[in-house]
Design an enzyme around this catalytic site. Structure first.
Site, short mmCIF file in Angstrom:
data_model
loop_
_atom_site.label_atom_id
_atom_site.label_comp_id
_atom_site.label_asym_id
_atom_site.label_seq_id
_atom_site.Cartn_x
_atom_site.Cartn_y
_atom_site.Cartn_z
N ARG A 22 16.13 2.34 -0.42
CA ARG A 22 15.86 0.98 -0.90
C ARG A 22 16.17 0.03 0.25
O ARG A 22 17.32 -0.24 0.56
CB ARG A 22 16.75 0.67 -2.10
CG ARG A 22 16.38 -0.60 -2.84
CD ARG A 22 17.27 -0.80 -4.07
NE ARG A 22 17.14 0.29 -5.03
CZ ARG A 22 16.14 0.44 -5.89
NH1 ARG A 22 15.17 -0.45 -5.92
NH2 ARG A 22 16.10 1.45 -6.72
N GLU A 82 11.13 8.10 -6.76
CA GLU A 82 9.80 7.53 -6.86
C GLU A 82 9.20 7.33 -5.47
O GLU A 82 9.82 6.73 -4.59
CB GLU A 82 9.90 6.18 -7.58
CG GLU A 82 8.54 5.55 -7.82
CD GLU A 82 8.66 4.18 -8.50
OE1 GLU A 82 9.67 3.93 -9.16
OE2 GLU A 82 7.72 3.38 -8.34
N ARG A 123 10.14 6.16 2.07
CA ARG A 123 10.46 7.20 1.08
C ARG A 123 9.78 8.53 1.39
O ARG A 123 10.33 9.60 1.12
CB ARG A 123 10.11 6.72 -0.32
CG ARG A 123 11.08 5.63 -0.74
CD ARG A 123 11.07 5.36 -2.21
NE ARG A 123 11.98 4.25 -2.51
CZ ARG A 123 12.09 3.67 -3.71
NH1 ARG A 123 11.33 4.11 -4.71
NH2 ARG A 123 12.95 2.69 -3.89
N SER A 181 3.24 4.66 -7.04
CA SER A 181 2.94 4.27 -8.40
C SER A 181 1.48 3.86 -8.43
O SER A 181 0.92 3.43 -7.42
CB SER A 181 3.84 3.15 -8.88
OG SER A 181 3.42 1.94 -8.32
N ARG A 241 11.09 -6.90 0.74
CA ARG A 241 11.67 -7.13 -0.59
C ARG A 241 13.14 -7.48 -0.45
O ARG A 241 13.88 -6.80 0.28
CB ARG A 241 11.52 -5.86 -1.44
CG ARG A 241 10.05 -5.48 -1.58
CD ARG A 241 9.79 -4.27 -2.44
NE ARG A 241 8.36 -4.00 -2.44
CZ ARG A 241 7.77 -3.06 -3.16
NH1 ARG A 241 8.49 -2.29 -3.96
NH2 ARG A 241 6.46 -2.89 -3.10
#
Length: 425
Positions: A273, A350, A392, A353, A258
């Site tokens: 991130r 987070e 994460r 998801s 990303r």
RNA sequence: GGAGAGGUGGCAGAGUGGCCGAUUGCACCGGUCUUGAAAACCGGCGUGGGGUCAAACCUACCGUGGGUUCAAAUCCCACCCUCUCCGCCA
């Protein structure tokens, strides 16, 4: 993509839904362009019918009739190509307007933005420290687990090397997640780390726009995948499935890339991130009845919770609010793990998801199913959820399992793969 | 990377300019026969768009996109994919 017929038949509901999601779209234009398109289709069909009729007569026509018929055919060909180019232009415009309309929303989803998410429940226990907990960057530095400098030298900011026991930890997380998913009846895959732009678009990514999150490969139509959701969903592109074989549950391991354009300075410390990470993803194709996709959605959430419970981590489950759903999702649950070193005094971050996209992705990917008692086909429902996102998860483990002496206890379920109970200097 | 072959309905596999949305076989569904089943026989059986209360009906689709032609699965061009052989390579 939302169904064209549905948009036109439920204009007010669609407009209201867009408003709740904070998206401005032109539903009126979609309706108008659809009508325009239909007129052109009717006109084109009629011209084609005439052309077929004329050219069908030619083989049997007399020598006198023939030149007239050929002349008529020529004229019709010109008219047809005129109508077709108009139709093409209208359809292009229609499609781009239609593509901007987000999915409809599950009625129970809270309305609002990021802060309006509903806390569904909590799991696990927050650790208690009799010392000031460090954040994962400090812990990793002490134990020599992550090399950020080498990452920047070789690939730039946002890249990193895992090192020593962090490597084993990542492999252990992958193994643990894959074993769990296999026992839950998922078909396991490792997937390509690149995919065609058309596949990315089908899933709902814009590979080449100005604000893209996607790395694309020059002189090809390939991009690096941002998640195995892309490759798992894309795996059945253009396929028609038998409804009796649904639901299909896939799990895939991939790297995720990303660009994180526009998010600099926002929670960028450490490996929270990053531009590349490893992830095990779940993906399901279900029959197009919301009963089945809702049930599988709950199942995916259950599995995510069980994974974090097994890792001994405290988390909260949230039901994401309308404004934070993203276009394809009908409903989205996030698992946020407690990260004691994050922010001031710890906070939730987070880690997974889980989205039910109903038929929104399937329509663009053209994944359908057929039932024996129904004529025609229907689009399947698709769902996706994170099993383990390694970077994460590693943050959560390092920060939650840190000891006063600077060592980190390895969660029990990972020990067979890490090969030790404690990561120490 | 080089050489060759090929991509047609769920599958197999015909079709090289008009009679082809497409022969045939298998699979599948319905029926006859049978105590039941199999076999045999008869009939049905693609997807999308438009249209209709529903039909009828019209139209598109033979890997994808262009082109030639009154007319394209069929001829031409480009691209994608698959297979075989050779080279290179973890």
């Amino acid at each position: 993509m939302l169904d064209l017929q549905f948009i036109c038949d439920h204009r007010e509901e669609v407009e209201q839904n867009c408003k709740a999601r904070g998206v401005t779209v032109n539903v009126e234009a979609v309706v108008r362009l659809r009508d325009e398109r239909n007129k052109l289709i009717v006109a084109g069909d009629e011209l084609r019918r005439q052309q077929k009729e004329a050219s069908g007569k030619i083989p049997k026509a007399s020598a006198e009739e023939r030149p007239q018929l050929i002349e008529l055919g020529k004229q019709l060909r010109e008219q047809i190509s005129e109508v077709e180019s108009q139709q093409k232009a209208v359809e292009e415009e229609l499609r781009s307007e239609q593509a901007q309309i987000p999915n409809m929303t599950h009625p129970d989803v809270p309305v609002g933005g990021e802060d309006d998410a509903a806390e569904v429940r909590f799991g696990g226990k927050k650790p208690e420290f009799d010392f000031k907990p460090l954040d994962h960057v400090e812990i990793a530095a002490k134990l020599d687990l992550i090399d950020f400098e080498a990452g920047s030298r070789v690939a730039g900011h946002g890249f990193y090397y895992l090192k020593n026991d962090a490597v084993m930890l990542e492999m252990a997380l992958v193994q643990f997640a894959l074993s769990k998913l296999r026992s839950e009846g998922f078909t396991l895959y490792t997937t390509p780390d690149v995919a065609r732009d058309s596949v990315l678009e089908g899933i709902g990514f814009n590979p080449r726009g100005d604000e893209t999150q996607i790395y694309s490969i020059a002189n090809t139509d390939l991009s690096l995948v941002a998640t195995a959701e892309i490759t798992l969903g894309g795996a059945l592109k253009d396929q028609t499935l038998n409804i009796s074989e649904l639901p299909l549950k896939f799990a895939g391991l991939s790297h995720c890339f990303r660009t994180e354009a526009g998010s600099h300075g926002r929670s960028t410390r450490g490996i929270y991130r990053v531009h590349q990470f490893t992830k095990v993803e779940m993906f399901a194709f279900t029959s197009p009845d919301s009963g089945q996709s809702d049930a599988v959605h709950q199942e995916i959430v259950r599995i995510e919770e069980e994974i974090f419970q097994a890792l001994g981590l405290h988390y909260r489950l949230i039901d994401t609010a309308t404004g934070d759903l993203g276009g394809p999702a009908y409903r989205k649950y996030d698992l946020e793990a407690w990260m004691p070193g994050r922010g001031d005094g710890g906070s939730y971050g987070e880690v997974t998801s889980a989205s039910n996209c109903t038929d929104y992705q399937a329509r663009r990917l053209n994944i359908r199913c057929k039932s024996p008692d129904k004529k025609g086909t229907q689009y399947v429902h698709t769902l996706n959820g994170t099993a383990i996102s390694c970077a994460r998860a590693i943050i959560a483990i390092l920060e939650n399992y840190q000891q006063a002496d600077g060592s980190v206890v390895v969660p029990e379920v990972l020990r067979p793969w890490v090969g030790k109970d404690v990561i120490a200097v």
